[in-house]
Each structure stands twice: as structure tokens, then as C-alpha cells.
Enzyme design. Structure first.
Site, PDB file in Angstrom:
ATOM      1  N   HIS A 279      44.709 -87.954   5.603  1.00 18.19           N
ATOM      2  CA  HIS A 279      46.295 -87.395   5.648  1.00 18.19           C
ATOM      3  C   HIS A 279      46.548 -85.604   4.882  1.00 18.19           C
ATOM      4  CE1 HIS A 279      46.011 -91.860   5.147  1.00 18.19           C
ATOM      5  NE2 HIS A 279      46.969 -91.437   5.259  1.00 18.19           N
TER       6      HIS A 279
ATOM      7  N   GLU B 124      40.029 -82.156  -0.549  1.00 17.49           N
ATOM      8  CA  GLU B 124      41.085 -80.830  -0.285  1.00 17.49           C
ATOM      9  C   GLU B 124      39.580 -80.069  -0.700  1.00 17.49           C
ATOM     10  OE1 GLU B 124      43.356 -82.605   1.327  1.00 17.49           O
ATOM     11  OE2 GLU B 124      42.957 -83.381   0.127  1.00 17.49           O
TER      12      GLU B 124
ATOM     13  N   ASP C 209      29.616 -65.408   5.388  1.00 14.88           N
ATOM     14  CA  ASP C 209      30.151 -64.266   6.856  1.00 14.88           C
ATOM     15  C   ASP C 209      30.199 -62.498   5.943  1.00 14.88           C
ATOM     16  OD1 ASP C 209      31.765 -63.746   9.286  1.00 14.88           O
ATOM     17  OD2 ASP C 209      33.065 -63.393   8.207  1.00 14.88           O
TER      18      ASP C 209
ATOM     19  N   LEU D  58      41.038 -88.167   9.892  1.00  9.38           N
ATOM     20  CA  LEU D  58      41.335 -88.843   9.006  1.00  9.38           C
ATOM     21  C   LEU D  58      42.720 -88.505   8.149  1.00  9.38           C
ATOM     22  CD1 LEU D  58      39.610 -92.021  10.538  1.00  9.38           C
ATOM     23  CD2 LEU D  58      41.043 -90.691  12.113  1.00  9.38           C
TER      24      LEU D  58
END
EC number: 4.6.1.17
Length: 158
Positions: free
Chosen positions: A77, A114, A128, A75
Site C-alpha cells: 500500500h 518501507e 553505486d 501489493l
């Protein structure tokens, strides 16, 4: 306490309508840490990891992660980010790396997700790249440190 905004009156999930909100400068800063074995920390610090420049690649991954946030968080944007800055702080005593991300936009909704996503992707990339020598690394302490702009105003963590 405020109401959850991603649910309508029937309790169904929906994307919040931000169409009537003012376009303002928005800033969010998030941070998180990855702890590792002393030997792994030395590889990262000295740039001797088998896969290459761990922090350089993690920086690019964090930026890419910030740009893909709306693809990952249902949800959220899609935003036109105007700046994403990634910093790494090495803690020799704690054998850890702190990732801090500052995300900015001029828009109708904030950039907290973000910044938080960028931190997580940056730290996951470190994991990783180093997992061949240390599978016990621990990612934690991920949190929003501050947000600026928008209708709800500024907020800074205690």
C-alpha cells in the site's frame, strides 16, 4: 502459523483490504550491512570518494527509497510516512557500513516494507558510488529488527 494474506481463496494475488483497520501509530526498524575492501572503507570514512559524500547521498537515497516502496513492491500500500530516520555505523575492523532505518506513519498498515526498502536502497547507493574502486562489495544481513503498532502488535527480533 498465519496464512499468507496477499492471496485470495482461489490463490490469486490481491492487495489486502485495510479499510476497516484502525489508524494507529506504526513503527518499523530495519538494518543491513555492506562489506568492502579496507581501501574502499577508508574512502567512505574519510569522505574522499570520487563521486562525493557517499553516506550523505546514501541517506537521501534511503529516504527516497522508503517513499517509493509501493512503486517497487506490487501489493504494498502507498503510505503517508511521518518520519524516516537513517543512521550509518562504520565498523573499522570489519571494513563495513551498517545502515539502520526507522520508518513511522499513522495509518492502517505497517511500515516494515518501507524500512526494509530504505535500507536496501541506501546500501545499493553506497555500492553505486564506490563500484569504480571495489566491485566485490557484499550487501547482506538485511532484516527487520522491530515493528510496533497495529492489530498484530509489537515484534522485536531475537
Amino acid at each position: 502459523m498465519s496464512q499468507l494474506t496477499h492471496f485470495d481463496s482461489a490463490g490469486q494475488a490481491h492487495m489486502v483490504d485495510v479499510g476497516d483497520k484502525a489508524v494507529t501509530h506504526r513503527v518499523a526498524v530495519a538494518t543491513g550491512t555492506i562489506r568492502m575492501l579496507p581501501e574502499t572503507f577508508a574512502l567512505v570514512r574519510d569522505g574522499n570518494a570520487k563521486k562525493g559524500d557517499v553516506l550523505g547521498i546514501a541517506r537521501v537515497a534511503a529516504i527516497q527509497g522508503s517513499k517509493r516502496t509501493s512503486d517497487l513492491i506490487p501489493l504494498c500500500h502507498p503510505l503517508a510516512l511521518t518520519k524516516v530516520a537513517v543512521e550509518f555505523e562504520l565498523n573499522e575492523a570489519g571494513h563495513s557500513v551498517r545502515c539502520t532505518v526507522r520508518a513511522e506513519t499513522r495509518g492502517q498498515t505497517g511500515v516494515e516494507m518501507e524500512a526494509l526498502t530504505a535500507v536496501q536502497v541506501g546500501l545499493l547507493t553506497i555500492y553505486d558510488m564506490c563500484k569504480a574502486v571495489d566491485r566485490g562489495m557484499v550487501i547482506g544481513d538485511v532484516r527487520l529488527m522491530e515493528k510496533r503498532g497495529g492489530k498484530s502488535g509489537d515484534w522485536v527480533a531475537d
